[in-house]
Design a protein around this motif. Sequence first.
Motif, PDB file in Angstrom:
ATOM      1  N   ARG A  71       0.802  -1.230   0.000  1.00  0.00           N
ATOM      2  CA  ARG A  71       0.000   0.000   0.000  1.00  0.00           C
ATOM      3  C   ARG A  71       0.831   1.275   0.000  1.00  0.00           C
ATOM      4  O   ARG A  71       0.280   2.376   0.127  1.00  0.00           O
ATOM      5  CB  ARG A  71      -0.934   0.029   1.212  1.00  0.00           C
ATOM      6  CG  ARG A  71      -1.601  -1.273   1.552  1.00  0.00           C
ATOM      7  CD  ARG A  71      -2.482  -1.819   0.461  1.00  0.00           C
ATOM      8  NE  ARG A  71      -2.992  -3.125   0.834  1.00  0.00           N
ATOM      9  CZ  ARG A  71      -3.118  -4.160   0.013  1.00  0.00           C
ATOM     10  NH1 ARG A  71      -2.766  -4.059  -1.262  1.00  0.00           N
ATOM     11  NH2 ARG A  71      -3.589  -5.299   0.452  1.00  0.00           N
ATOM     12  N   ALA A  74      -0.387   4.177  -2.076  1.00  0.00           N
ATOM     13  CA  ALA A  74      -1.603   4.811  -1.557  1.00  0.00           C
ATOM     14  C   ALA A  74      -1.257   5.697  -0.359  1.00  0.00           C
ATOM     15  O   ALA A  74      -1.728   6.831  -0.251  1.00  0.00           O
ATOM     16  CB  ALA A  74      -2.640   3.757  -1.169  1.00  0.00           C
ATOM     17  N   VAL A  75      -0.403   5.174   0.531  1.00  0.00           N
ATOM     18  CA  VAL A  75       0.014   5.961   1.695  1.00  0.00           C
ATOM     19  C   VAL A  75       0.762   7.216   1.225  1.00  0.00           C
ATOM     20  O   VAL A  75       0.502   8.324   1.696  1.00  0.00           O
ATOM     21  CB  VAL A  75       0.895   5.113   2.638  1.00  0.00           C
ATOM     22  CG1 VAL A  75       1.494   5.983   3.736  1.00  0.00           C
ATOM     23  CG2 VAL A  75       0.081   3.968   3.238  1.00  0.00           C
ATOM     24  N   THR A  77       0.399   8.698  -1.573  1.00  0.00           N
ATOM     25  CA  THR A  77      -0.602   9.596  -2.173  1.00  0.00           C
ATOM     26  C   THR A  77      -1.252  10.449  -1.096  1.00  0.00           C
ATOM     27  O   THR A  77      -1.389  11.672  -1.257  1.00  0.00           O
ATOM     28  CB  THR A  77      -1.680   8.764  -2.910  1.00  0.00           C
ATOM     29  OG1 THR A  77      -1.054   8.053  -3.978  1.00  0.00           O
ATOM     30  CG2 THR A  77      -2.780   9.661  -3.465  1.00  0.00           C
ATOM     31  N   GLY A  78      -1.657   9.802   0.010  1.00  0.00           N
ATOM     32  CA  GLY A  78      -2.281  10.551   1.103  1.00  0.00           C
ATOM     33  C   GLY A  78      -1.347  11.620   1.648  1.00  0.00           C
ATOM     34  O   GLY A  78      -1.760  12.751   1.918  1.00  0.00           O
ATOM     35  N   ILE A  79      -0.066  11.262   1.789  1.00  0.00           N
ATOM     36  CA  ILE A  79       0.910  12.233   2.312  1.00  0.00           C
ATOM     37  C   ILE A  79       1.097  13.382   1.324  1.00  0.00           C
ATOM     38  O   ILE A  79       1.029  14.555   1.676  1.00  0.00           O
ATOM     39  CB  ILE A  79       2.271  11.535   2.559  1.00  0.00           C
ATOM     40  CG1 ILE A  79       2.122  10.441   3.617  1.00  0.00           C
ATOM     41  CG2 ILE A  79       3.330  12.554   2.967  1.00  0.00           C
ATOM     42  CD1 ILE A  79       3.332   9.508   3.707  1.00  0.00           C
TER      43      ILE A  79
END
Lengths: 252, 178, 354
Positions: A71, A74-75, A77-79
């Motif tokens: 992931r 995705a992580v 991307t969030g950051i």
Amino acid sequence: MAVVFEKTKGLTDAPFHYCPGCTHGIVHRLVGEVLEELGVLGTAVGVASVGCSVFSYNYFNCDMVQAPHGRAPAVATGIKRCLPDNVVFTYQGDGDLAAIGTAETVHAATRGENITVIFINNAIYGMTGGQMAPTTLPGQITQTSPYGRDTATAGHPIRVCEMLATLDGTALAQRVSVDNVKNVMAAKKAIKKGFENQINKRGYSIIEVVSTCPTNWGLSPQESIQWLRDNMLPYYPLGVYKDVTEGGSSHE
Amino acid sequence: MSKTWNVLLAGFGGQGVLFSGKLIAYAGLLDGKEVSWLPSYGPEMRGGTCNCSLVVSDDPIGSPLVVTPDVLVAMNLPSLDKFVDSVVPGGTIIVDSSMIEKKVERDDVTVYYIEAGKLARENEIEGCDNIILVGKMFKELGFCTEESLFKAVDKCVPARKTAMIEVNKNALKIGINA
Amino acid sequence: MSEKVLMKGNEALAEAALSAGCRHFFGYPITPQTEISAYLAKRMPKVGGVFLQAESEVSAINMVLGAAATGHRAMTSSSSPGISLKSEGVSYIAGSDLPALIINVQRGGPGLGGIQPSQSDYWQATKALGHGDFQLYVLAPSTIQEMVDFVPLAFEVGEKYRVPSMILSDGMLGQMMEPVTLPDSDSATASDKPWAVTGHKNQRQRNIANSLYISTTELERLNIERFQRYDEMKKHEQRAESYLTEDADVTVVAFGASSRVVRSAVNAARAQGIKAGMIRPITLWPFPVDAIQKTIETTKEYLCVEMNMGQMVDDVRLAVEGKRRVCFYGRTGGVIPTPAEVLEQIKTLAGKEA
């Protein structure tokens, strides 16, 4: 006395836990040097993925987040969506990036997520003790392909750079190796370009490093390097598969 | 004495069942009543039966799901067939008789038949059958003040469709006069 | 205070997230939570926020993990099957001590189940939304106003104790409209987040958001420390509404949508001279044990009403400690119980002929 060599500030003083002859150490140092040279250690946030390199949060001298298996994109991307001006990178192995995290990888790339991905391809799951990876070569013996990878039942290895190069959001897809000094220098140049792309908001950059795993390959460090040259590089040719800075199309 | 209206509006998806429900709910809200609006949702919304539970009450509302309505507004035959027996004795059924030829066979409820579709066509406001039915319901039951009913139109019509405000108010008047 | 407006629960909740200062939403389409995503897709760009439709629920929750690690208020919403997919990420968020908001607009299960309202994810939300020793702060709204009011509360309590929060809603509350007063925009209270991963700027030690601890004693120590925080939450964060319980012979326990049905049934029972009351757990975790125990002396019979096969009833029985019988009535599969059905149960327990 003149200082002729100084360890990069991009790495902490924690000693690596990696096996002798494993190329993680070299790649870590290259990433650390690039972060230092670009002056972004203070704004960098790394994402450690599950696999041997999960402990990279102990080594990179910047803020770190440890992601669930696969992931990391995705992580990241969030950051990145929260901190668009920080430098965000993932450091992922082949099982993480090309098996359990394939969807996250493909979609981060196609979104043109403005992150830098360091991808270690050593054709095996290292941390769990040498199982077949998505990049394990045809015929290669691993713990879960004890008779050699049979493509009739286990399918074919994935060539990640070639696949991601087809996506409009990918800014850079380059495969490098660290099997000799020349290639180490080329790898560092590619990694630097991957981070520069991010600073210049060009989108998703992936640098695939064809790597060794002497322990799980059952070879000495020297034999591993030779095995890499004889078996890995023919299947995974080094080169630039996409580079928007060299006249390719930018995702923007 | 406190009063609670449990209303069930039912018809095909696309007939404006949910919108007319929202209009009634907003009128109640503007009168300072407790109101709830609960739609049926899911695949049945697409061409199938669509219904909307409405409660307008002087007291806090418990279940928003109307199982035994005081008022049923039936906009097509399947809806009338499905819900006719659930109306409480002494309750009211409003039937759009341009859509439904059948007569209600119960004698313990008050039934109003109104050719909403025909009235809409005659007044060149086709598609406003649902609002005409609300007008009729208001005339017969007076569940809210007239001022709030018309003000509710202003609240419910989205900003990009302001031309529809007068059309809907006209439809209410037609229903009230029918 | 702004005027009351008529709004769908899902949309009201989404608007409340903006007022609470949430500017990062990561989601994936699923019924019946869709309006939350659709509403934020429209509004986020207008307020300089991020709406991102992820490739999967798994990715969406991990984007929330990343965003939460930076100290930003981040949220995701889904419905039951999608929440199962998020469970991995939720466990990591809890293990990394990050606050984040997860919305579950429940539908019937198991498997793909149905799309009608349900409360069958109570166990999942309160016992095991993922592997490992951890809890979420779980709020159960029963009105659209609570759908709104619980959003800032979920963020604030989550940040205070560094735990992920969940608003456990359902298809009925998500889809229905009720008058609601929206909070003033940006009424959010910001809290200090010295742990946030924002880049150390060469001015502090590195921050690491991590849930991996190879040392058994270190992992045990962290789990114990986390449970000490949970104990604090049990002490200070229990919430419940007690309705006509003081003299109640039959105390009904119900949360969320089913508590609305129960309120109607309790009123009907009172109208018939039956002393019925209701305890409505507002926090499902920490479970409002105190509110229930206050009624043990006066209550003759407990009845737990849920839209599932009987999940919260376990916690009610634990709270009652065997001192009274706790009966259960539930409908499942998306069926909403009627006040008449619950009234029958109350009458039977009160010793009146049903």
